[in-house]
Design a protein around this motif. Sequence first.
Motif, PDB file in Angstrom:
ATOM      1  N   LEU A 172    -161.306 -17.157 151.234  1.00  0.00           N
ATOM      2  CA  LEU A 172    -160.748 -16.034 150.480  1.00  0.00           C
ATOM      3  C   LEU A 172    -159.262 -16.218 150.181  1.00  0.00           C
ATOM      4  O   LEU A 172    -158.700 -15.482 149.376  1.00  0.00           O
ATOM      5  N   THR A 173    -158.611 -17.167 150.840  1.00  0.00           N
ATOM      6  CA  THR A 173    -157.209 -17.457 150.560  1.00  0.00           C
ATOM      7  C   THR A 173    -157.112 -18.840 149.908  1.00  0.00           C
ATOM      8  O   THR A 173    -157.980 -19.684 150.092  1.00  0.00           O
ATOM      9  N   ILE A 174    -156.042 -19.048 149.165  1.00  0.00           N
ATOM     10  CA  ILE A 174    -155.866 -20.310 148.453  1.00  0.00           C
ATOM     11  C   ILE A 174    -155.038 -21.274 149.298  1.00  0.00           C
ATOM     12  O   ILE A 174    -153.900 -20.966 149.670  1.00  0.00           O
ATOM     13  N   PRO A 175    -155.583 -22.449 149.613  1.00  0.00           N
ATOM     14  CA  PRO A 175    -154.822 -23.444 150.367  1.00  0.00           C
ATOM     15  C   PRO A 175    -153.913 -24.243 149.430  1.00  0.00           C
ATOM     16  O   PRO A 175    -153.955 -24.071 148.205  1.00  0.00           O
ATOM     17  N   GLY A 176    -153.101 -25.103 149.978  1.00  0.00           N
ATOM     18  CA  GLY A 176    -152.230 -25.922 149.140  1.00  0.00           C
ATOM     19  C   GLY A 176    -151.494 -26.961 149.955  1.00  0.00           C
ATOM     20  O   GLY A 176    -151.753 -27.166 151.147  1.00  0.00           O
ATOM     21  N   TYR A 177    -150.563 -27.622 149.282  1.00  0.00           N
ATOM     22  CA  TYR A 177    -149.759 -28.677 149.910  1.00  0.00           C
ATOM     23  C   TYR A 177    -148.298 -28.254 149.933  1.00  0.00           C
ATOM     24  O   TYR A 177    -147.810 -27.598 149.019  1.00  0.00           O
ATOM     25  N   ASN A 178    -147.595 -28.658 150.986  1.00  0.00           N
ATOM     26  CA  ASN A 178    -146.171 -28.376 151.105  1.00  0.00           C
ATOM     27  C   ASN A 178    -145.512 -29.588 151.766  1.00  0.00           C
ATOM     28  O   ASN A 178    -146.155 -30.620 151.923  1.00  0.00           O
ATOM     29  N   TYR A 179    -144.254 -29.437 152.173  1.00  0.00           N
ATOM     30  CA  TYR A 179    -143.537 -30.525 152.840  1.00  0.00           C
ATOM     31  C   TYR A 179    -142.882 -29.986 154.102  1.00  0.00           C
ATOM     32  O   TYR A 179    -142.056 -29.066 154.039  1.00  0.00           O
ATOM     33  N   ALA A 180    -143.260 -30.552 155.245  1.00  0.00           N
ATOM     34  CA  ALA A 180    -142.670 -30.150 156.515  1.00  0.00           C
ATOM     35  C   ALA A 180    -141.324 -30.848 156.676  1.00  0.00           C
ATOM     36  O   ALA A 180    -141.163 -31.999 156.270  1.00  0.00           O
ATOM     37  N   TRP A 181    -140.359 -30.138 157.275  1.00  0.00           N
ATOM     38  CA  TRP A 181    -138.993 -30.654 157.448  1.00  0.00           C
ATOM     39  C   TRP A 181    -138.809 -31.162 158.875  1.00  0.00           C
ATOM     40  O   TRP A 181    -139.185 -30.491 159.845  1.00  0.00           O
ATOM     41  N   TYR A 182    -138.174 -32.337 158.986  1.00  0.00           N
ATOM     42  CA  TYR A 182    -137.955 -32.954 160.299  1.00  0.00           C
ATOM     43  C   TYR A 182    -136.532 -33.494 160.401  1.00  0.00           C
ATOM     44  O   TYR A 182    -135.926 -33.857 159.401  1.00  0.00           O
ATOM     45  N   GLN A 183    -136.048 -33.587 161.653  1.00  0.00           N
ATOM     46  CA  GLN A 183    -134.732 -34.171 161.901  1.00  0.00           C
ATOM     47  C   GLN A 183    -134.826 -35.642 162.282  1.00  0.00           C
ATOM     48  O   GLN A 183    -133.810 -36.328 162.405  1.00  0.00           O
ATOM     49  N   CYS A 184    -136.032 -36.148 162.454  1.00  0.00           N
ATOM     50  CA  CYS A 184    -136.287 -37.562 162.684  1.00  0.00           C
ATOM     51  C   CYS A 184    -137.689 -37.857 162.169  1.00  0.00           C
ATOM     52  O   CYS A 184    -138.410 -36.933 161.772  1.00  0.00           O
ATOM     53  N   ALA A 185    -138.072 -39.115 162.143  1.00  0.00           N
ATOM     54  CA  ALA A 185    -139.363 -39.484 161.564  1.00  0.00           C
ATOM     55  C   ALA A 185    -140.513 -38.831 162.338  1.00  0.00           C
ATOM     56  O   ALA A 185    -140.623 -39.005 163.559  1.00  0.00           O
ATOM     57  N   PRO A 186    -141.390 -38.068 161.664  1.00  0.00           N
ATOM     58  CA  PRO A 186    -142.505 -37.397 162.354  1.00  0.00           C
ATOM     59  C   PRO A 186    -143.547 -38.403 162.832  1.00  0.00           C
ATOM     60  O   PRO A 186    -143.706 -39.482 162.250  1.00  0.00           O
ATOM     61  N   THR A 187    -144.250 -38.028 163.889  1.00  0.00           N
ATOM     62  CA  THR A 187    -145.265 -38.922 164.463  1.00  0.00           C
ATOM     63  C   THR A 187    -146.620 -38.252 164.652  1.00  0.00           C
ATOM     64  O   THR A 187    -147.603 -38.934 164.917  1.00  0.00           O
ATOM     65  N   VAL A 188    -146.692 -36.928 164.530  1.00  0.00           N
ATOM     66  CA  VAL A 188    -147.946 -36.209 164.789  1.00  0.00           C
ATOM     67  C   VAL A 188    -148.565 -35.776 163.463  1.00  0.00           C
ATOM     68  O   VAL A 188    -147.994 -34.962 162.736  1.00  0.00           O
ATOM     69  N   SER A 189    -149.753 -36.289 163.181  1.00  0.00           N
ATOM     70  CA  SER A 189    -150.420 -35.988 161.908  1.00  0.00           C
ATOM     71  C   SER A 189    -151.446 -34.864 162.021  1.00  0.00           C
ATOM     72  O   SER A 189    -151.848 -34.296 161.018  1.00  0.00           O
ATOM     73  N   GLY A 190    -151.870 -34.530 163.216  1.00  0.00           N
ATOM     74  CA  GLY A 190    -152.887 -33.504 163.413  1.00  0.00           C
ATOM     75  C   GLY A 190    -153.511 -33.644 164.793  1.00  0.00           C
ATOM     76  O   GLY A 190    -152.877 -34.202 165.690  1.00  0.00           O
ATOM     77  N   PRO A 191    -154.723 -33.156 164.990  1.00  0.00           N
ATOM     78  CA  PRO A 191    -155.652 -32.673 163.959  1.00  0.00           C
ATOM     79  C   PRO A 191    -155.638 -31.167 163.736  1.00  0.00           C
ATOM     80  O   PRO A 191    -156.474 -30.642 162.997  1.00  0.00           O
ATOM     81  N   ASN A 192    -154.695 -30.448 164.363  1.00  0.00           N
ATOM     82  CA  ASN A 192    -154.681 -28.989 164.225  1.00  0.00           C
ATOM     83  C   ASN A 192    -153.247 -28.475 164.282  1.00  0.00           C
ATOM     84  O   ASN A 192    -152.293 -29.230 164.502  1.00  0.00           O
ATOM     85  N   TRP A 193    -153.116 -27.159 164.106  1.00  0.00           N
ATOM     86  CA  TRP A 193    -151.803 -26.518 164.083  1.00  0.00           C
ATOM     87  C   TRP A 193    -151.011 -26.782 165.356  1.00  0.00           C
ATOM     88  O   TRP A 193    -149.826 -27.136 165.316  1.00  0.00           O
ATOM     89  N   THR A 194    -151.635 -26.596 166.506  1.00  0.00           N
ATOM     90  CA  THR A 194    -150.934 -26.740 167.788  1.00  0.00           C
ATOM     91  C   THR A 194    -150.372 -28.145 167.953  1.00  0.00           C
ATOM     92  O   THR A 194    -149.228 -28.326 168.389  1.00  0.00           O
ATOM     93  N   SER A 195    -151.165 -29.140 167.608  1.00  0.00           N
ATOM     94  CA  SER A 195    -150.707 -30.522 167.732  1.00  0.00           C
ATOM     95  C   SER A 195    -149.507 -30.790 166.829  1.00  0.00           C
ATOM     96  O   SER A 195    -148.505 -31.372 167.254  1.00  0.00           O
ATOM     97  N   ILE A 196    -149.612 -30.362 165.583  1.00  0.00           N
ATOM     98  CA  ILE A 196    -148.530 -30.595 164.621  1.00  0.00           C
ATOM     99  C   ILE A 196    -147.263 -29.855 165.042  1.00  0.00           C
ATOM    100  O   ILE A 196    -146.150 -30.373 164.915  1.00  0.00           O
ATOM    101  N   LEU A 197    -147.421 -28.655 165.564  1.00  0.00           N
ATOM    102  CA  LEU A 197    -146.276 -27.846 165.982  1.00  0.00           C
ATOM    103  C   LEU A 197    -145.495 -28.519 167.109  1.00  0.00           C
ATOM    104  O   LEU A 197    -144.291 -28.312 167.254  1.00  0.00           O
ATOM    105  N   ASN A 198    -146.180 -29.330 167.911  1.00  0.00           N
ATOM    106  CA  ASN A 198    -145.546 -29.962 169.073  1.00  0.00           C
ATOM    107  C   ASN A 198    -144.834 -31.268 168.746  1.00  0.00           C
ATOM    108  O   ASN A 198    -144.347 -31.947 169.655  1.00  0.00           O
ATOM    109  N   ASP A 199    -144.772 -31.645 167.480  1.00  0.00           N
ATOM    110  CA  ASP A 199    -143.982 -32.824 167.113  1.00  0.00           C
ATOM    111  C   ASP A 199    -142.521 -32.545 167.470  1.00  0.00           C
ATOM    112  O   ASP A 199    -141.954 -31.542 167.038  1.00  0.00           O
ATOM    113  N   PRO A 200    -141.897 -33.412 168.259  1.00  0.00           N
ATOM    114  CA  PRO A 200    -140.526 -33.127 168.731  1.00  0.00           C
ATOM    115  C   PRO A 200    -139.455 -33.212 167.647  1.00  0.00           C
ATOM    116  O   PRO A 200    -138.302 -32.833 167.889  1.00  0.00           O
ATOM    117  N   CYS A 201    -139.805 -33.674 166.468  1.00  0.00           N
ATOM    118  CA  CYS A 201    -138.794 -33.875 165.426  1.00  0.00           C
ATOM    119  C   CYS A 201    -138.652 -32.714 164.446  1.00  0.00           C
ATOM    120  O   CYS A 201    -137.855 -32.807 163.499  1.00  0.00           O
TER     121      CYS A 201
END
Length: 222
Positions: A91-120
Amino acid sequence: MKRIIFPFILFLSITNILVAQVPVQMQPSAENIRPVLPVDPGSARTGADAGLGTPFLFPNANSTDVNFLCLGDSMDIFHSGGSLLGDPNPLTIPGYNYAWYQCAPTVSGPNWTSILNDPCHLEDPFSFIPPGITVVEPPFITPDGNTVFFNQSYFQTTYGAGGPYEVFFAPITVDDFANSDPEPDPMTLELGPCMDVNVADAFSVVYLNEITGSNFVAASCY
């Protein structure tokens, strides 16, 4: 009539460019935060793919390299590829965006919690909500991931104590694009169960300050 409409449209276009790259914290809405149920190990999930983001300098830019953006310059970010399969709420429209980091990101997924824990992650210091993932605020980016990055000295003054500042950006899938929200799995209530960040396609931009000088002495060559 055309003489009135055209300048107005041009004004809107310029205004959108000048206020592009406004940050917003991607964070689940209160009604989506619920205890997560066990995941059936036999169930198969179809994950999303954040695709690619390619920067291009504006033709009139003073910058000569997409990785170093001069003050006052802007660049187009064109998105390509990707998949939004696995969106929990049709019922909601998904899309693409760009996450902001202070160093090169290393966590690609597989869910919100995992991505949120990227230290960068580069947090928005002006946000009054709990830590989240900083992305470009709609409507300054389209659901298909196209946007404009502009050097207005925001990053230098906000994060770099006035000096040049390097930011890393990576394509990310968003379950509820308009509200920048991850959504829960209808069965397990897990947030963003199929979200993806393309860390392999992350790119950095160094936001530069204006170079000024005075009291130059001209030298002659013989």
